[in-house]
Design a protein around this motif. Sequence first.
Motif, PDB file in Angstrom:
ATOM      1  N   LEU A  63      60.512  54.796 -23.252  1.00 32.88           N
ATOM      2  CA  LEU A  63      60.659  55.472 -21.966  1.00 32.88           C
ATOM      3  C   LEU A  63      59.339  55.478 -21.201  1.00 32.88           C
ATOM      4  O   LEU A  63      59.327  55.329 -19.970  1.00 32.88           O
ATOM      5  N   LEU A  64      58.236  55.641 -21.914  1.00 30.09           N
ATOM      6  CA  LEU A  64      56.930  55.659 -21.257  1.00 30.09           C
ATOM      7  C   LEU A  64      56.676  54.360 -20.500  1.00 30.09           C
ATOM      8  O   LEU A  64      56.188  54.374 -19.361  1.00 30.09           O
ATOM      9  N   ILE A  65      57.013  53.234 -21.107  1.00 28.80           N
ATOM     10  CA  ILE A  65      56.842  51.937 -20.456  1.00 28.80           C
ATOM     11  C   ILE A  65      57.730  51.844 -19.224  1.00 28.80           C
ATOM     12  O   ILE A  65      57.312  51.330 -18.172  1.00 28.80           O
ATOM     13  N   GLN A  66      58.939  52.348 -19.320  1.00 33.43           N
ATOM     14  CA  GLN A  66      59.864  52.312 -18.180  1.00 33.43           C
ATOM     15  C   GLN A  66      59.325  53.129 -17.018  1.00 33.43           C
ATOM     16  O   GLN A  66      59.409  52.713 -15.851  1.00 33.43           O
ATOM     17  N   ILE A  67      58.764  54.294 -17.312  1.00 35.87           N
ATOM     18  CA  ILE A  67      58.181  55.131 -16.261  1.00 35.87           C
ATOM     19  C   ILE A  67      57.017  54.411 -15.589  1.00 35.87           C
ATOM     20  O   ILE A  67      56.896  54.398 -14.358  1.00 35.87           O
ATOM     21  N   MET A  68      56.163  53.779 -16.398  1.00 39.91           N
ATOM     22  CA  MET A  68      55.001  53.091 -15.850  1.00 39.91           C
ATOM     23  C   MET A  68      55.408  51.878 -15.009  1.00 39.91           C
ATOM     24  O   MET A  68      54.789  51.598 -13.968  1.00 39.91           O
ATOM     25  N   ILE A  69      56.433  51.163 -15.431  1.00 36.40           N
ATOM     26  CA  ILE A  69      56.899  50.010 -14.664  1.00 36.40           C
ATOM     27  C   ILE A  69      57.412  50.453 -13.295  1.00 36.40           C
ATOM     28  O   ILE A  69      57.118  49.841 -12.264  1.00 36.40           O
ATOM     29  N   ILE A  70      58.185  51.538 -13.288  1.00 32.65           N
ATOM     30  CA  ILE A  70      58.753  52.021 -12.026  1.00 32.65           C
ATOM     31  C   ILE A  70      57.664  52.563 -11.103  1.00 32.65           C
ATOM     32  O   ILE A  70      57.653  52.272  -9.898  1.00 32.65           O
ATOM     33  N   TYR A  71      56.723  53.323 -11.662  1.00 33.66           N
ATOM     34  CA  TYR A  71      55.713  53.962 -10.820  1.00 33.66           C
ATOM     35  C   TYR A  71      54.572  53.009 -10.435  1.00 33.66           C
ATOM     36  O   TYR A  71      54.119  53.009  -9.289  1.00 33.66           O
ATOM     37  N   LEU A  72      54.127  52.194 -11.388  1.00 31.28           N
ATOM     38  CA  LEU A  72      52.980  51.316 -11.138  1.00 31.28           C
ATOM     39  C   LEU A  72      53.371  49.862 -10.883  1.00 31.28           C
ATOM     40  O   LEU A  72      52.640  49.131 -10.221  1.00 31.28           O
ATOM     41  N   GLY A  73      54.508  49.453 -11.437  1.00 32.17           N
ATOM     42  CA  GLY A  73      54.910  48.054 -11.308  1.00 32.17           C
ATOM     43  C   GLY A  73      55.687  47.743 -10.043  1.00 32.17           C
ATOM     44  O   GLY A  73      55.459  46.705  -9.404  1.00 32.17           O
ATOM     45  N   LEU A  74      56.602  48.625  -9.648  1.00 32.59           N
ATOM     46  CA  LEU A  74      57.427  48.351  -8.470  1.00 32.59           C
ATOM     47  C   LEU A  74      56.621  48.183  -7.182  1.00 32.59           C
ATOM     48  O   LEU A  74      57.027  47.393  -6.316  1.00 32.59           O
ATOM     49  N   PRO A  75      55.490  48.899  -7.001  1.00 30.48           N
ATOM     50  CA  PRO A  75      54.700  48.670  -5.782  1.00 30.48           C
ATOM     51  C   PRO A  75      54.273  47.215  -5.595  1.00 30.48           C
ATOM     52  O   PRO A  75      54.097  46.761  -4.461  1.00 30.48           O
ATOM     53  N   GLN A  76      54.124  46.461  -6.692  1.00 34.09           N
ATOM     54  CA  GLN A  76      53.791  45.040  -6.581  1.00 34.09           C
ATOM     55  C   GLN A  76      54.925  44.254  -5.932  1.00 34.09           C
ATOM     56  O   GLN A  76      54.702  43.165  -5.383  1.00 34.09           O
ATOM     57  N   LEU A  77      56.143  44.818  -6.008  1.00 36.27           N
ATOM     58  CA  LEU A  77      57.309  44.171  -5.400  1.00 36.27           C
ATOM     59  C   LEU A  77      57.635  44.781  -4.044  1.00 36.27           C
ATOM     60  O   LEU A  77      58.682  44.484  -3.459  1.00 36.27           O
ATOM     61  N   GLY A  78      56.749  45.653  -3.563  1.00 34.82           N
ATOM     62  CA  GLY A  78      56.956  46.269  -2.265  1.00 34.82           C
ATOM     63  C   GLY A  78      57.775  47.536  -2.286  1.00 34.82           C
ATOM     64  O   GLY A  78      58.194  48.033  -1.232  1.00 34.82           O
ATOM     65  N   VAL A  79      58.035  48.083  -3.481  1.00 32.50           N
ATOM     66  CA  VAL A  79      58.818  49.319  -3.607  1.00 32.50           C
ATOM     67  C   VAL A  79      57.899  50.426  -4.102  1.00 32.50           C
ATOM     68  O   VAL A  79      57.440  50.386  -5.246  1.00 32.50           O
ATOM     69  N   GLN A  80      57.627  51.393  -3.255  1.00 30.54           N
ATOM     70  CA  GLN A  80      56.701  52.467  -3.608  1.00 30.54           C
ATOM     71  C   GLN A  80      57.471  53.774  -3.690  1.00 30.54           C
ATOM     72  O   GLN A  80      58.124  54.191  -2.739  1.00 30.54           O
ATOM     73  N   LEU A  81      57.420  54.429  -4.834  1.00 26.91           N
ATOM     74  CA  LEU A  81      58.088  55.705  -5.035  1.00 26.91           C
ATOM     75  C   LEU A  81      57.067  56.780  -5.375  1.00 26.91           C
ATOM     76  O   LEU A  81      56.071  56.509  -6.045  1.00 26.91           O
ATOM     77  N   GLU A  82      57.347  57.998  -4.914  1.00 26.93           N
ATOM     78  CA  GLU A  82      56.500  59.129  -5.259  1.00 26.93           C
ATOM     79  C   GLU A  82      56.666  59.456  -6.745  1.00 26.93           C
ATOM     80  O   GLU A  82      57.650  59.028  -7.380  1.00 26.93           O
ATOM     81  N   PRO A  83      55.738  60.224  -7.331  1.00 32.07           N
ATOM     82  CA  PRO A  83      55.800  60.507  -8.768  1.00 32.07           C
ATOM     83  C   PRO A  83      57.115  61.130  -9.241  1.00 32.07           C
ATOM     84  O   PRO A  83      57.695  60.657 -10.224  1.00 32.07           O
ATOM     85  N   ILE A  84      57.602  62.157  -8.555  1.00 36.62           N
ATOM     86  CA  ILE A  84      58.828  62.820  -9.016  1.00 36.62           C
ATOM     87  C   ILE A  84      60.050  61.901  -8.914  1.00 36.62           C
ATOM     88  O   ILE A  84      60.807  61.774  -9.890  1.00 36.62           O
ATOM     89  N   PRO A  85      60.292  61.226  -7.785  1.00 35.78           N
ATOM     90  CA  PRO A  85      61.404  60.267  -7.755  1.00 35.78           C
ATOM     91  C   PRO A  85      61.274  59.159  -8.797  1.00 35.78           C
ATOM     92  O   PRO A  85      62.280  58.728  -9.373  1.00 35.78           O
ATOM     93  N   SER A  86      60.049  58.705  -9.043  1.00 44.60           N
ATOM     94  CA  SER A  86      59.840  57.667 -10.074  1.00 44.60           C
ATOM     95  C   SER A  86      60.256  58.184 -11.442  1.00 44.60           C
ATOM     96  O   SER A  86      60.941  57.483 -12.199  1.00 44.60           O
ATOM     97  N   ALA A  87      59.838  59.414 -11.755  1.00 43.12           N
ATOM     98  CA  ALA A  87      60.186  59.995 -13.052  1.00 43.12           C
ATOM     99  C   ALA A  87      61.688  60.211 -13.180  1.00 43.12           C
ATOM    100  O   ALA A  87      62.283  59.920 -14.226  1.00 43.12           O
ATOM    101  N   ILE A  88      62.317  60.708 -12.106  1.00 43.81           N
ATOM    102  CA  ILE A  88      63.763  60.948 -12.141  1.00 43.81           C
ATOM    103  C   ILE A  88      64.521  59.635 -12.324  1.00 43.81           C
ATOM    104  O   ILE A  88      65.481  59.560 -13.101  1.00 43.81           O
ATOM    105  N   LEU A  89      64.095  58.592 -11.623  1.00 40.32           N
ATOM    106  CA  LEU A  89      64.760  57.287 -11.757  1.00 40.32           C
ATOM    107  C   LEU A  89      64.652  56.770 -13.184  1.00 40.32           C
ATOM    108  O   LEU A  89      65.649  56.328 -13.779  1.00 40.32           O
ATOM    109  N   ALA A  90      63.454  56.824 -13.748  1.00 43.58           N
ATOM    110  CA  ALA A  90      63.257  56.330 -15.113  1.00 43.58           C
ATOM    111  C   ALA A  90      64.057  57.159 -16.115  1.00 43.58           C
ATOM    112  O   ALA A  90      64.729  56.605 -17.001  1.00 43.58           O
ATOM    113  N   LEU A  91      64.001  58.468 -15.991  1.00 41.56           N
ATOM    114  CA  LEU A  91      64.735  59.344 -16.914  1.00 41.56           C
ATOM    115  C   LEU A  91      66.240  59.149 -16.783  1.00 41.56           C
ATOM    116  O   LEU A  91      66.968  59.183 -17.775  1.00 41.56           O
ATOM    117  N   SER A  92      66.719  58.937 -15.566  1.00 41.38           N
ATOM    118  CA  SER A  92      68.155  58.746 -15.341  1.00 41.38           C
ATOM    119  C   SER A  92      68.650  57.447 -15.969  1.00 41.38           C
ATOM    120  O   SER A  92      69.715  57.408 -16.603  1.00 41.38           O
TER     121      SER A  92
END
Length: 215
Positions: A63-92
Amino acid sequence: MDMLVDSFPMLIKGLGVTLLLGVVSFALGSVLGALVALARISDFRVFRGIAIMFVSVFRGTPLLIQIMIIYLGLPQLGVQLEPIPSAILALSLFAGAYLSENFRGGILGVDKGQWEAASSIGMPYWRTFRRIVFPQAIRIATPAVGGRFIALMKDTSLASVVTVVELTRVAESIGNANFRYMEAFLMIGALYWLINTLLSVGQGMLERRMGKAYA
């Protein structure tokens, strides 16, 4: 005691964020899990394949890797999420993968005779599922689903790595402020224990109530 009093506002805020992460992620994960479970038992191979791959990826990676990919990795693809939405997406997504298996087990646990009896009187597939199979499947899956909710509440602590100020992050802040890390993390650990104890009690009450309905 003085540390508890001084940090009380931070604790309340962190507790609110933790509950927000857990409840919202569980709700979204339940919807996703139900859809994936239906895809797994579908007659369409494409749906089954996608569902199997989804479950394999999100259950097979930390799960930790998934959170990091969403929060730190997606911006490389032009998708920027705030910390709480990133965490909710990964946890969901993570919860949805596990809950799908819980729901699928519940559905498969319903006697096939229920389907056959409904079909014999001309009841359509989705009405059979909604009125007959689904209520029984939920009852069967409740213990596993409740356990996943409790586990998810603990998993919210990983959101602290992307600067979400939930309970674990609050404990770190308190420890950094006065170097009393032992007391800070024990206090937060006690709060997690209290939350999950209450959830366990609620789960037990729900299981007994649902059991009476089919007694």
